[in-house]
Design a protein around this motif. Structure first.
Motif, PDB file in Angstrom:
ATOM      1  N   ASP A   1      15.064 -11.112   5.778  1.00 47.79           N
ATOM      2  CA  ASP A   1      15.850 -12.322   5.983  1.00 47.79           C
ATOM      3  C   ASP A   1      17.113 -12.251   5.128  1.00 47.79           C
ATOM      4  OD1 ASP A   1      16.526 -14.878   6.733  1.00 47.79           O
ATOM      5  OD2 ASP A   1      14.512 -15.673   6.425  1.00 47.79           O
ATOM      6  N   LEU A   2      18.288 -12.202   5.764  1.00 44.68           N
ATOM      7  CA  LEU A   2      19.551 -12.115   5.036  1.00 44.68           C
ATOM      8  C   LEU A   2      19.863 -13.439   4.328  1.00 44.68           C
ATOM      9  CD1 LEU A   2      21.714 -10.299   7.739  1.00 44.68           C
ATOM     10  CD2 LEU A   2      20.377  -9.265   5.890  1.00 44.68           C
ATOM     11  N   GLN A   3      20.595 -13.349   3.235  1.00 46.88           N
ATOM     12  CA  GLN A   3      20.916 -14.547   2.459  1.00 46.88           C
ATOM     13  C   GLN A   3      21.930 -15.429   3.175  1.00 46.88           C
ATOM     14  OE1 GLN A   3      21.589 -14.612  -2.002  1.00 46.88           O
ATOM     15  NE2 GLN A   3      23.688 -14.833  -1.307  1.00 46.88           N
ATOM     16  N   GLY A   4      22.939 -14.822   3.799  1.00 45.52           N
ATOM     17  CA  GLY A   4      23.995 -15.612   4.419  1.00 45.52           C
ATOM     18  C   GLY A   4      24.961 -16.152   3.385  1.00 45.52           C
ATOM     19  N   PRO A   5      25.933 -16.967   3.808  1.00 44.06           N
ATOM     20  CA  PRO A   5      26.915 -17.504   2.863  1.00 44.06           C
ATOM     21  C   PRO A   5      26.241 -18.404   1.832  1.00 44.06           C
ATOM     22  CG  PRO A   5      27.072 -18.623   4.982  1.00 44.06           C
ATOM     23  CD  PRO A   5      26.139 -17.470   5.179  1.00 44.06           C
ATOM     24  N   LYS A   6      26.542 -18.156   0.576  1.00 41.31           N
ATOM     25  CA  LYS A   6      25.897 -18.893  -0.514  1.00 41.31           C
ATOM     26  C   LYS A   6      26.774 -20.094  -0.866  1.00 41.31           C
ATOM     27  CE  LYS A   6      23.445 -17.813  -4.817  1.00 41.31           C
ATOM     28  NZ  LYS A   6      23.243 -16.763  -5.836  1.00 41.31           N
ATOM     29  N   ILE A   7      26.513 -21.225  -0.219  1.00 39.65           N
ATOM     30  CA  ILE A   7      27.309 -22.431  -0.448  1.00 39.65           C
ATOM     31  C   ILE A   7      26.532 -23.301  -1.421  1.00 39.65           C
ATOM     32  CG2 ILE A   7      28.464 -24.389   0.657  1.00 39.65           C
ATOM     33  CD1 ILE A   7      28.522 -22.773   3.239  1.00 39.65           C
ATOM     34  N   ARG A   8      26.840 -23.139  -2.697  1.00 45.47           N
ATOM     35  CA  ARG A   8      26.073 -23.800  -3.748  1.00 45.47           C
ATOM     36  C   ARG A   8      27.011 -24.314  -4.838  1.00 45.47           C
ATOM     37  NH1 ARG A   8      20.721 -22.456  -3.199  1.00 45.47           N
ATOM     38  NH2 ARG A   8      20.266 -20.609  -1.939  1.00 45.47           N
ATOM     39  N   ILE A   9      26.498 -25.255  -5.638  1.00 44.76           N
ATOM     40  CA  ILE A   9      27.205 -25.606  -6.862  1.00 44.76           C
ATOM     41  C   ILE A   9      26.960 -24.505  -7.879  1.00 44.76           C
ATOM     42  CG2 ILE A   9      27.047 -28.103  -6.450  1.00 44.76           C
ATOM     43  CD1 ILE A   9      24.756 -28.075  -8.609  1.00 44.76           C
ATOM     44  N   GLU A  10      27.808 -24.484  -8.905  1.00 46.62           N
ATOM     45  CA  GLU A  10      27.560 -23.592 -10.037  1.00 46.62           C
ATOM     46  C   GLU A  10      26.628 -24.300 -11.035  1.00 46.62           C
ATOM     47  OE1 GLU A  10      28.291 -20.570 -10.251  1.00 46.62           O
ATOM     48  OE2 GLU A  10      30.205 -20.085  -9.314  1.00 46.62           O
TER      49      GLU A  10
END
Length: 487
Positions: A66-75
């Motif tokens: 399962d690929l991670q994909g775009p990591k749209i997260r807060i720091e």
């Protein structure tokens, strides 16, 4: 025999060889490696361990990477977390570093966020636990006001209600991970945050250029994917209803109806479908599922899903094998319901290929005659895939000489792969040898009436052109029973 397949995620809780053996004994059909977590060393170890234990158990278990994909997260925050209070302003600042966040502001991994959102947009953090309303944007900052506050931990996900974030589905890390998944021998590769059919075609091209033949799983997590579902179904091999991010994008009230719609449309498009996310979440720590979880799994089965998936429940849960056993019981219970045993699917359809026509004729005959099992001699697995689109209580036994086909067939609802090399048997003895193989495995017994499908050219893909009704024990030495009929 359970018809619905179980996908189980691997992780620290399955790393002990005994734990892995118990997981396979409990009945997993496909093992999932989540490339968002862990090291390449971890993934290599888990892939090798599941293959070794599955071989020792004598049953095929597919591998899904399962690929991670775009990591749209807060720091991150200076103290590891922050208390966001209702009505207070809060800024997402793309210039802040990975651990510079405070209760007033935090950074983000997604540097394009200020250009993707507008005044009035609603941002959902940590799977919707925190709600922010956008008040205005600047070049590097998104100014919001907290609508629903709470404790916000480091590196939680960001979603925009209604979708619309422009991040590409395949990142540079995903491209590297595709090559790694091919090296591991993955049977399925999951593409996260798919937007369109083009994302699937690109992933397939990257798999082929790396020398792989894995089937592509389209993870439906974005609103855009729901809007483009028809073309995505056509492009992908497998559809995954990834209900975590999808639920955040759609809202809880819309999710159940969309899940049913996607399952129905995937089956109508003759594609495999997996239902995933929080199916037995309480069993990460608890010994028994809740009644709500039992109903959730059962409803997915009744809707026609090919597989149900476990994530943290097996990867980091206290007792992974017990979770699989519980899911197995619920699936089998749901499969006894009348609606799971009958089908009017494609009754008025035109069949494009001989394989498809034979498959549909087989299932119609099986559901309207006294048939104990279907035995499909197959190379690619296409014929049993067509058959598995028709609801039935009759097992589809897929006999193939190819280990990779066996592992892929492990995901298909109602299909039970067995290893059998038709190219080593003379034509006059083939029916007898194939029936003896599944009889030896205890899948059928003398006196059972079964349907056998095969092609004239053994060892060639796409060659199924015949079906035959035979009685077990009445096929011997190349002579079929007088009761047998062929088409």
């Amino acid at each position: 025999m359970r018809r619905t397949k179980i996908v189980a995620s691997l992780g620290p809780s399955t790393d002990d060889p005994k734990a892995m053996a118990n997981l396979i004994r409990a009945g997993i059909d496909v093992a999932r490696i989540n490339l968002s977590h862990g090291t390449l060393k971890d993934h290599r170890y888990r892939a090798a361990l599941v293959q070794e234990r599955a071989a020792k158990r004598g049953r095929p278990v597919g591998l899904l990477c399962d690929l991670q994909g775009p990591k749209i997260r807060i720091e991150g925050f200076r103290s590891g977390k922050a208390q966001l209070r209702n009505g207070k302003p809060f800024v997402i600042d793309v210039t802040l570093g990975s651990s510079e966040g405070t209760e007033e502001r935090v950074g983000t991994t997604y540097k394009s966020l200020p250009g993707d959102v507008h005044k009035g947009d609603v941002l959902l953090l940590d799977d919707g636990s925190i709600t922010l309303r956008v008040e205005n944007t600047e070049d590097n900052q998104v100014h919001t006001r907290v609508v629903v506050g709470g404790i916000l931990l480091n590196y939680k996900g960001i979603n925009r209600r209604g979708g619309g974030l422009s991040a590409d589905a395949l990142t540079e890390k995903d491209r590297e991970d595709i090559r790694f998944a091919v090296e591991l021998g993955a049977d399925f590769i999951g593409v996260s945050f798919v937007r369109s059919a083009e994302d699937i075609e690109l992933a397939r091209e990257l798999v082929r250029s790396a020398g792989g033949h894995a089937h592509i799983v389209a993870k439906i997590e974005r609103l855009e994917a729901v809007e483009n579902i028809d073309s995505i179904i056509q492009a992908a091999d497998v559809i995954m209803v990834a209900r975590g991010d999808l639920g955040v994008a759609l809202g809880d009230a819309e999710l159940p109806g969309v899940q049913k719609q996607i399952i129905a449309e995937a089956r109508m498009g003759n594609k495999i479908v997996i239902t995933a996310t929080q199916m037995m979440q309480s069993m990460i720590t608890n010994a028994q599922p809740t009644r709500a979880e039992v109903l959730d799994v059962a409803n997915a089965v009744l809707d026609g899903t090919d597989a149900v998936m476990l994530s943290a429940e097996t990867a980091v849960g206290r007792h992974p094998a017990r979770v699989v056993a519980a899911m197995d019981r619920v699936c089998q219970g749901a499969e006894r319901h009348h609606s799971a045993l009958v089908s009017t699917h494609r009754m008025d359809a035109y069949f494009e290929t001989t394989e498809e026509a034979i498959s549909m004729a087989t299932m119609y005959t099986a559901n309207h005659h006294s048939i104990a099992a279907i035995l499909a001699l197959t190379e690619s697995g296409t014929t049993p895939m067509w058959m598995s689109r028709i609801s039935s209580g009759i097992p589809i036994i897929a006999a193939t000489r190819l280990p990779e086909t066996e592992r892929r067939l492990a995901l298909y609802r109602g299909v039970y792969p067995v290893s059998f090399d038709a190219t080593t048997v003379s034509g006059t003895n083939l029916n007898w040898a194939a029936v003896e193989e599944i009889k030896k495995r205890g899948l059928v017994q003398d006196g059972d009436k079964i349907i056998l499908t095969k092609g004239d050219l053994y060892g060639a893909e796409g060659g199924t052109n015949a079906m035959k009704i035979v009685k077990v024990g009445a096929v011997a030495g190349g002579q079929d029973s007088a009761e047998s009929e062929s088409a």
